[in-house]
Design a protein around this motif. Structure first.
Motif, PDB file in Angstrom:
ATOM      1  N   ILE A 156       0.856  -1.211  -0.255  1.00  0.00           N
ATOM      2  CA  ILE A 156       0.133   0.187   0.403  1.00  0.00           C
ATOM      3  C   ILE A 156       1.094   1.757   0.227  1.00  0.00           C
ATOM      4  CG2 ILE A 156      -2.079   1.253   1.531  1.00  0.00           C
ATOM      5  CD1 ILE A 156      -3.109  -1.551   2.252  1.00  0.00           C
ATOM      6  N   LEU A 157       1.586   1.536   0.760  1.00  0.00           N
ATOM      7  CA  LEU A 157       2.558   1.894   0.665  1.00  0.00           C
ATOM      8  C   LEU A 157       3.669   2.481  -0.404  1.00  0.00           C
ATOM      9  CD1 LEU A 157       4.809   2.261   3.968  1.00  0.00           C
ATOM     10  CD2 LEU A 157       3.561   4.241   3.675  1.00  0.00           C
ATOM     11  N   LEU A 158       4.034   1.486  -1.402  1.00  0.00           N
ATOM     12  CA  LEU A 158       4.580   1.629  -2.334  1.00  0.00           C
ATOM     13  C   LEU A 158       3.781   1.970  -3.615  1.00  0.00           C
ATOM     14  CD1 LEU A 158       6.792  -1.649  -3.031  1.00  0.00           C
ATOM     15  CD2 LEU A 158       7.297   0.746  -2.771  1.00  0.00           C
ATOM     16  N   PHE A 159       1.511   1.607  -3.957  1.00  0.00           N
ATOM     17  CA  PHE A 159       1.237   1.763  -4.440  1.00  0.00           C
ATOM     18  C   PHE A 159       0.039   2.672  -4.585  1.00  0.00           C
ATOM     19  CE2 PHE A 159       3.535  -2.627  -5.801  1.00  0.00           C
ATOM     20  CZ  PHE A 159       4.559  -1.864  -6.768  1.00  0.00           C
ATOM     21  N   TYR A 160       0.553   3.083  -3.302  1.00  0.00           N
ATOM     22  CA  TYR A 160      -1.160   3.966  -3.006  1.00  0.00           C
ATOM     23  C   TYR A 160      -1.240   4.467  -3.690  1.00  0.00           C
ATOM     24  CZ  TYR A 160      -3.273   7.142   0.151  1.00  0.00           C
ATOM     25  OH  TYR A 160      -4.457   7.752   0.792  1.00  0.00           O
ATOM     26  N   LYS A 161      -1.108   5.169  -4.713  1.00  0.00           N
ATOM     27  CA  LYS A 161      -1.444   6.494  -6.080  1.00  0.00           C
ATOM     28  C   LYS A 161      -2.047   5.417  -6.970  1.00  0.00           C
ATOM     29  CE  LYS A 161       2.590   7.248  -9.510  1.00  0.00           C
ATOM     30  NZ  LYS A 161       3.292   6.969  -8.581  1.00  0.00           N
ATOM     31  N   GLN A 162      -1.145   4.152  -6.913  1.00  0.00           N
ATOM     32  CA  GLN A 162      -2.044   3.323  -8.510  1.00  0.00           C
ATOM     33  C   GLN A 162      -3.408   2.210  -8.059  1.00  0.00           C
ATOM     34  OE1 GLN A 162       1.440   3.296  -7.326  1.00  0.00           O
ATOM     35  NE2 GLN A 162       2.331   3.169  -9.502  1.00  0.00           N
ATOM     36  N   LYS A 164      -4.875   3.521  -5.194  1.00  0.00           N
ATOM     37  CA  LYS A 164      -6.300   4.786  -5.566  1.00  0.00           C
ATOM     38  C   LYS A 164      -6.674   4.780  -6.486  1.00  0.00           C
ATOM     39  CE  LYS A 164      -5.000   9.074  -4.100  1.00  0.00           C
ATOM     40  NZ  LYS A 164      -4.759  10.459  -3.654  1.00  0.00           N
ATOM     41  N   LEU A 165      -6.334   5.560  -7.297  1.00  0.00           N
ATOM     42  CA  LEU A 165      -6.653   5.755  -8.678  1.00  0.00           C
ATOM     43  C   LEU A 165      -7.847   4.193  -9.338  1.00  0.00           C
ATOM     44  CD1 LEU A 165      -7.403   7.879 -10.975  1.00  0.00           C
ATOM     45  CD2 LEU A 165      -5.270   7.497 -11.770  1.00  0.00           C
ATOM     46  N   PRO A 179      -1.385  -0.442 -14.863  1.00  0.00           N
ATOM     47  CA  PRO A 179      -1.550  -1.951 -14.878  1.00  0.00           C
ATOM     48  C   PRO A 179      -2.663  -2.074 -13.869  1.00  0.00           C
ATOM     49  CG  PRO A 179       0.398  -2.102 -13.823  1.00  0.00           C
ATOM     50  CD  PRO A 179      -0.040  -0.402 -14.492  1.00  0.00           C
ATOM     51  N   PHE A 182      -3.146  -6.033 -13.231  1.00  0.00           N
ATOM     52  CA  PHE A 182      -2.035  -6.027 -12.414  1.00  0.00           C
ATOM     53  C   PHE A 182      -2.264  -5.702 -10.836  1.00  0.00           C
ATOM     54  CE2 PHE A 182       1.918  -4.933  -9.726  1.00  0.00           C
ATOM     55  CZ  PHE A 182       2.606  -6.000  -9.097  1.00  0.00           C
ATOM     56  N   PHE A 183      -2.670  -4.842 -10.755  1.00  0.00           N
ATOM     57  CA  PHE A 183      -2.996  -4.228  -9.051  1.00  0.00           C
ATOM     58  C   PHE A 183      -4.356  -5.069  -8.506  1.00  0.00           C
ATOM     59  CE2 PHE A 183      -0.442  -0.187 -10.474  1.00  0.00           C
ATOM     60  CZ  PHE A 183       0.944  -1.026  -9.323  1.00  0.00           C
ATOM     61  N   LEU A 225      -8.629   8.657   2.013  1.00  0.00           N
ATOM     62  CA  LEU A 225      -8.259   7.672   2.324  1.00  0.00           C
ATOM     63  C   LEU A 225      -7.460   7.281   3.449  1.00  0.00           C
ATOM     64  CD1 LEU A 225      -9.017   4.834   1.051  1.00  0.00           C
ATOM     65  CD2 LEU A 225      -6.750   5.868  -1.209  1.00  0.00           C
TER      66      LEU A 225
END
Lengths: 297, 254
Positions: A156-162, A164-165, A179, A182-183, A225
């Motif tokens: 979640i820290l690394l891919f927070y923005k992905q 979230k969007l 991707p 993938f997420f 969030l």
């Protein structure tokens, strides 16, 4: 000390489930979390039969694979024209029942019983410890669930923005080149791993409550969030702690009491949340009415 | 990356189907550059589908899409997208500024987080659509017109060359419509190409330089003056065109 280990396990389970639960709720996938937590059961049993160990890396992998199979099955059913909720129900009840049959078939040979899988045995956690170099490193469950918590927090820290969007506006995310698929599978994989890591402490059924209820409570408490993630972890931990003492007072199931407390906090939030609470809104309406009446005089 | 001689958007024999039911058939089209282009057609004509197919949001059943002569994947950075307002959940726990910052995500790569420069760009974009005072507002507290302006600001924050907007004028108040059209004209002044799915036939000649008339097939495309004719409209809408746009009434009466 044993008490502390049990409470710590409960808090770790609650935290790692709650973090993922926030994204499940925002993606309107609460039911998919439910489905995965049930459908990994055959994975658990098969991996257990192969390794003979309830806490092992292959077991986590096997369960993650089953979780992804569940997601794929649900999606392919939906694409072939089955209604979404029907697709979810058909998939997870079938896989779950396969798991039940497997457990009952092999229950005599192996040390894995239905009660344990369904309801968890958190009170036995302190006795199943890791002994390494002649030293006692603490309960296995704490290590396993702790690792999944770190894993989830890291993702979640690394891919927070992905994340979230993709939750808010998946079409936009695709258009930006994120991707999304993938997420999606990353999240589903994490849900599977977390479910398996948690099943022994809270059971395959109650893990659903920990996935959804603290996150649903946090959703009522905030409009950001980042705060929702924080609050879900806090209410999850609070449920674990208060639940443990409730179970002690009532001499009842620990996992059950923890879940009941999660439900109690949800109801409190539903009525008293600063912005969305039922009582709060009623109070605001009353005050507004009184103000209007006094202005009218 | 950008080839000047190639059209901003060109599609060849583009076909799309939902559950085997064809929605778009064999569309071949090349767009002009630096224009506001209206995508016009009746409900179910495949206008949104056309945009989504070009953006790569839908699988194509046939044909190709090129952006400045390149396949879409290579040119993602050049494209801004404004989806239909109803396509997202406005109860999502986030605020206005945060939504506009999402427009910057494509430029950040995998791990970078949006920083102060992105925040400044987002604020400037909010200012352009007249929403700067709402930056910290929870998105569930916005009116329909304000939601649309937030989406527009987010697209501006993408700093794209080609924009696709799916019904930005649907159900907005007069002030928002004016704000949007001002932004569109400013984009054109900066030589951006803007595609807009549009419903209000009355305003087509005022707003757009070119039009694409669509009804599952491409009926006509070209400069508004020559293409937006009664004959073409009747072909596009069939018997469903009840009211002709005002300017045609005037010419007929005059």
């Amino acid at each position: 000390m044993n008490e502390l280990w049990i409470i710590l396990t409960g808090m770790l389970v609650a935290s790692s489930c709650a973090l993922l639960g926030c994204f499940l709720i925002l993606r309107k996938m609460a039911m998919v979390g439910d489905a995965i937590s049930h459908a990994v059961l055959p994975g658990i049993v098969v991996a257990f039969l192969v390794t003979g160990d309830r806490h092992s890396f292959p077991m986590l992998l096997g369960a993650a694979a089953f979780g992804l199979v569940t997601t794929l099955l649900i999606e392919s059913l939906r694409k072939s024209g089955v209604q979404a909720d029907a697709a979810i129900s058909v998939t997870f009840t079938s896989l779950f029942s396969v798991g039940i049959i497997l457990v009952s078939l092999f229950a005599r040979q192996v040390d894995l019983d239905l009660d344990c899988v369904l309801y968890g045995e958190i009170i036995y956690v302190p006795w199943d410890t890791i002994i390494w170099n002649g030293l006692d490193w603490g309960p296995k469950a704490v290590w396993i669930v702790g690792t999944t918590l770190v894993l989830n927090a890291l993702a979640i820290l690394l891919f927070y923005k992905q994340l979230k969007l993709s939750a808010f506006d998946p079409a936009m995310a695709v258009a930006l080149g994120i991707p999304v698929a993938f997420f999606h599978y990353l999240l589903m994989g994490l849900v599977s791993v977390t479910t398996v890591a948690s099943f022994e402490s809270v059971g395959a059924i109650l893990v659903v409550a920990m996935l959804i209820v603290p996150a649903a409570t946090a959703y009522l408490l905030t409009d950001r969030l980042s705060r929702m993630l924080l609050y879900s972890v806090l209410t999850g931990c609070l449920s674990a702690v208060t639940g443990y003492f409730l179970a002690g007072a009532l001499d009842a199931s620990v996992a059950g009491a923890m879940t009941v407390m999660a439900g109690v906090f949800f109801i409190l939030a539903l009525f008293l949340s600063p912005r969305h609470g039922i009582v709060t809104r009623w109070w605001q309406r009353m005050r507004l009415r009184r103000d209007l009446a006094s202005h009218g005089e | 990356m950008k080839q000047k001689h190639a059209a901003p958007v060109s599609v060849e024999r583009l076909s799309v189907a939902y559950h085997k039911k064809p929605v778009l058939r064999e569309i071949t089209y090349a767009s002009p550059e630096g224009e506001l282009i209206g995508i016009i057609g009746p409900n179910g004509a495949g206008k949104s589908t056309f945009i989504k197919a070009v953006l790569g949001l839908l699988p194509l059943t046939g044909g190709t899409v090129h952006i400045y002569g390149q396949p879409y994947r290579a040119t993602q950075q050049l494209i801004g997208y404004v989806p239909q307002r109803e396509s997202v959940d406005w109860d999502f726990p986030t605020d206005v500024l945060d939504v506009v910052m999402m427009g910057r995500y494509g430029k950040l790569g995998w791990f970078k987080r949006p920083g102060k420069p992105d925040r400044d760009i987002a604020m400037a974009c909010l200012d352009k659509v007249g929403m700067a005072d709402f930056a910290k507002r929870q998105i569930s507290q916005l009116s329909g017109g304000q939601q649309q302006r937030v989406f527009l600001a987010r697209a501006l924050a993408q700093d794209a060359t080609i924009y696709f907007m799916d019904e930005p004028f649907a159900g907005v108040d007069a002030a928002t419509e004016k704000a949007i059209i001002q932004v569109l004209q400013e984009l054109r002044a900066h030589n951006k190409t803007v595609f807009v799915v549009h419903h209000d036939l009355q305003t087509v000649t005022d707003y757009f330089d070119s039009v694409i008339l669509l009804n599952m097939r491409l009926i006509a495309a070209g400069p508004t003056k020559e293409t937006f004719t009664v004959e073409n409209l009747q072909k596009t809408y069939g018997g469903r065109l009840a009211i002709l746009p005002r300017q045609f009434d005037l010419t007929m009466m005059g």
